[in-house]
Design a protein around this motif. Structure first.
Motif, PDB file in Angstrom:
ATOM      1  N   LEU A  72       0.686  -0.959  -0.216  1.00 54.22           N
ATOM      2  CA  LEU A  72      -0.309   0.086   0.169  1.00 54.22           C
ATOM      3  C   LEU A  72       1.219   1.050   0.277  1.00 54.22           C
ATOM      4  N   LEU A  73       0.625   2.113  -0.706  1.00 55.67           N
ATOM      5  CA  LEU A  73       1.324   3.701  -0.837  1.00 55.67           C
ATOM      6  C   LEU A  73       0.524   4.416   0.367  1.00 55.67           C
ATOM      7  N   THR A  74       2.345   4.670   0.943  1.00 54.37           N
ATOM      8  CA  THR A  74       1.662   5.321   2.090  1.00 54.37           C
ATOM      9  C   THR A  74       1.213   7.186   1.525  1.00 54.37           C
ATOM     10  N   PRO A  75       0.313   7.285   2.847  1.00 57.77           N
ATOM     11  CA  PRO A  75       0.272   9.593   1.967  1.00 57.77           C
ATOM     12  C   PRO A  75       1.687   9.868   1.726  1.00 57.77           C
ATOM     13  N   GLN A  76       2.905   9.604   2.014  1.00 55.72           N
ATOM     14  CA  GLN A  76       4.166  10.139   2.261  1.00 55.72           C
ATOM     15  C   GLN A  76       4.638   9.307   0.245  1.00 55.72           C
ATOM     16  N   GLY A  77       4.330   8.340   0.135  1.00 59.74           N
ATOM     17  CA  GLY A  77       4.393   7.492  -1.382  1.00 59.74           C
ATOM     18  C   GLY A  77       3.426   8.031  -2.219  1.00 59.74           C
ATOM     19  N   ILE A  78       2.364   8.443  -1.741  1.00 60.42           N
ATOM     20  CA  ILE A  78       1.224   8.959  -2.552  1.00 60.42           C
ATOM     21  C   ILE A  78       2.185  10.493  -3.295  1.00 60.42           C
ATOM     22  N   GLU A  79       2.633  11.491  -2.047  1.00 58.64           N
ATOM     23  CA  GLU A  79       2.694  12.697  -2.700  1.00 58.64           C
ATOM     24  C   GLU A  79       4.298  12.270  -3.456  1.00 58.64           C
ATOM     25  N   GLU A  80       4.831  12.018  -3.131  1.00 59.57           N
ATOM     26  CA  GLU A  80       6.245  11.626  -3.777  1.00 59.57           C
ATOM     27  C   GLU A  80       6.011  10.553  -5.591  1.00 59.57           C
ATOM     28  N   LYS A  81       5.108   9.913  -4.828  1.00 55.25           N
ATOM     29  CA  LYS A  81       4.585   9.223  -6.862  1.00 55.25           C
ATOM     30  C   LYS A  81       4.277  11.039  -7.422  1.00 55.25           C
ATOM     31  N   THR A  82       3.708  11.990  -6.787  1.00 50.79           N
ATOM     32  CA  THR A  82       3.069  12.819  -7.397  1.00 50.79           C
ATOM     33  C   THR A  82       4.869  13.506  -7.965  1.00 50.79           C
ATOM     34  N   ARG A  83       5.650  13.495  -6.777  1.00 43.36           N
ATOM     35  CA  ARG A  83       6.657  14.520  -7.172  1.00 43.36           C
ATOM     36  C   ARG A  83       7.481  14.100  -8.595  1.00 43.36           C
ATOM     37  N   MET A  84       7.566  12.612  -8.395  1.00 39.30           N
ATOM     38  CA  MET A  84       8.279  11.784  -8.912  1.00 39.30           C
ATOM     39  C   MET A  84       7.254  11.912 -10.905  1.00 39.30           C
ATOM     40  N   THR A  85       6.530  12.120 -10.992  1.00 42.30           N
ATOM     41  CA  THR A  85       5.322  11.875 -11.847  1.00 42.30           C
ATOM     42  C   THR A  85       5.889  13.299 -12.181  1.00 42.30           C
ATOM     43  N   TRP A  86       6.058  13.565 -11.553  1.00 34.81           N
ATOM     44  CA  TRP A  86       6.720  15.872 -12.038  1.00 34.81           C
ATOM     45  C   TRP A  86       7.765  15.904 -12.775  1.00 34.81           C
ATOM     46  N   ARG A  87       8.845  15.625 -11.750  1.00 37.10           N
ATOM     47  CA  ARG A  87      10.429  15.464 -12.623  1.00 37.10           C
ATOM     48  C   ARG A  87      10.156  14.668 -13.754  1.00 37.10           C
ATOM     49  N   PHE A  88       9.336  14.009 -13.900  1.00 35.24           N
ATOM     50  CA  PHE A  88       9.499  12.575 -15.075  1.00 35.24           C
ATOM     51  C   PHE A  88       9.034  13.874 -16.499  1.00 35.24           C
ATOM     52  N   LEU A  89       7.414  14.356 -16.323  1.00 38.80           N
ATOM     53  CA  LEU A  89       6.978  14.893 -17.219  1.00 38.80           C
ATOM     54  C   LEU A  89       7.986  15.844 -17.839  1.00 38.80           C
ATOM     55  N   ARG A  90       8.620  16.981 -16.459  1.00 37.03           N
ATOM     56  CA  ARG A  90       9.575  17.542 -17.388  1.00 37.03           C
ATOM     57  C   ARG A  90      11.041  17.387 -17.929  1.00 37.03           C
ATOM     58  N   ARG A  91      11.737  16.397 -17.961  1.00 40.22           N
ATOM     59  CA  ARG A  91      12.794  15.778 -17.992  1.00 40.22           C
ATOM     60  C   ARG A  91      12.076  15.009 -19.658  1.00 40.22           C
ATOM     61  N   LYS A  92      10.669  15.134 -19.360  1.00 45.89           N
ATOM     62  CA  LYS A  92      10.298  14.202 -21.196  1.00 45.89           C
ATOM     63  C   LYS A  92      10.117  15.219 -22.323  1.00 45.89           C
ATOM     64  N   GLU A  93       9.261  16.371 -21.066  1.00 46.74           N
ATOM     65  CA  GLU A  93       9.712  17.657 -22.088  1.00 46.74           C
ATOM     66  C   GLU A  93      10.353  18.560 -22.560  1.00 46.74           C
ATOM     67  N   ALA A  94      11.794  18.262 -21.465  1.00 43.29           N
ATOM     68  CA  ALA A  94      12.995  18.729 -22.303  1.00 43.29           C
ATOM     69  C   ALA A  94      13.364  17.888 -23.649  1.00 43.29           C
ATOM     70  N   GLU A  95      13.579  16.479 -23.147  1.00 45.68           N
ATOM     71  CA  GLU A  95      14.083  15.654 -23.856  1.00 45.68           C
ATOM     72  C   GLU A  95      13.487  15.668 -25.547  1.00 45.68           C
ATOM     73  N   TYR A  96      11.849  16.217 -25.805  1.00 47.40           N
ATOM     74  CA  TYR A  96      11.025  16.575 -26.424  1.00 47.40           C
ATOM     75  C   TYR A  96      11.387  17.652 -27.714  1.00 47.40           C
ATOM     76  N   GLU A  97      11.480  18.830 -26.102  1.00 43.62           N
ATOM     77  CA  GLU A  97      11.782  19.795 -27.334  1.00 43.62           C
ATOM     78  C   GLU A  97      13.296  19.942 -27.752  1.00 43.62           C
ATOM     79  N   ALA A  98      14.148  19.340 -27.037  1.00 45.25           N
ATOM     80  CA  ALA A  98      15.818  18.896 -27.827  1.00 45.25           C
ATOM     81  C   ALA A  98      15.828  18.054 -28.811  1.00 45.25           C
ATOM     82  N   LEU A  99      14.638  17.610 -29.199  1.00 45.95           N
ATOM     83  CA  LEU A  99      14.442  16.256 -30.318  1.00 45.95           C
ATOM     84  C   LEU A  99      13.621  17.554 -31.728  1.00 45.95           C
TER      85      LEU A  99
END
Length: 119
Positions: A72-99
């Motif tokens: 089970l994801l803890t409340p901290q796990g849910i928050e961290e998943k959201t932060r990780m998702t945002w970091r992942f999205l920013r990385r992929k957007e930067a890769e997309y722009e560079a491409l």
């Protein structure tokens, strides 16, 4: 916190958190299949997530002879998943722009080369 949690691959951790949020009753073997990694790596990942307090293990009796577990994801796990998702999205957007920039430059070069060859 152990060294295990410090060296956890963020992309793998994010995929594991997403999978466990969708189905906390996944067995380690099923999670390993879904993540496309070995059972040992999945076990390592789960322990690191538990060490970080992002996932907790809950056991329950499915039938009298077998104990099942839910991750089970803890409340901290849910928050961290959201932060990780945002970091992942920013990385992929930067890769997309560079491409996109690289593609535009290659098109410019091809057009320039075609102009030279056409003369």
């Amino acid at each position: 916190m152990t060294n295990t949690s410090a060296s956890l691959d963020e992309a793998l951790a994010l995929r594991a958190l997403q999978a466990l949020e969708t189905d906390p009753n996944l067995s380690q073997r099923a999670l390993a299949r879904e993540l496309g990694v070995s059972l040992g790596k999945t076990n390592y990942c789960l322990h690191a997530l538990m060490d970080k307090g992002l996932v907790k293990l809950q056991n329950f009796q499915h039938n009298p002879r077998k104990i099942r577990y839910a991750y089970l994801l803890t409340p901290q796990g849910i928050e961290e998943k959201t932060r990780m998702t945002w970091r992942f999205l920013r990385r992929k957007e930067a890769e997309y722009e560079a491409l996109q920039a690289e593609i535009a430059e290659l098109r410019r070069r091809v057009a320039a080369d075609a102009g030279v060859e056409g003369r």
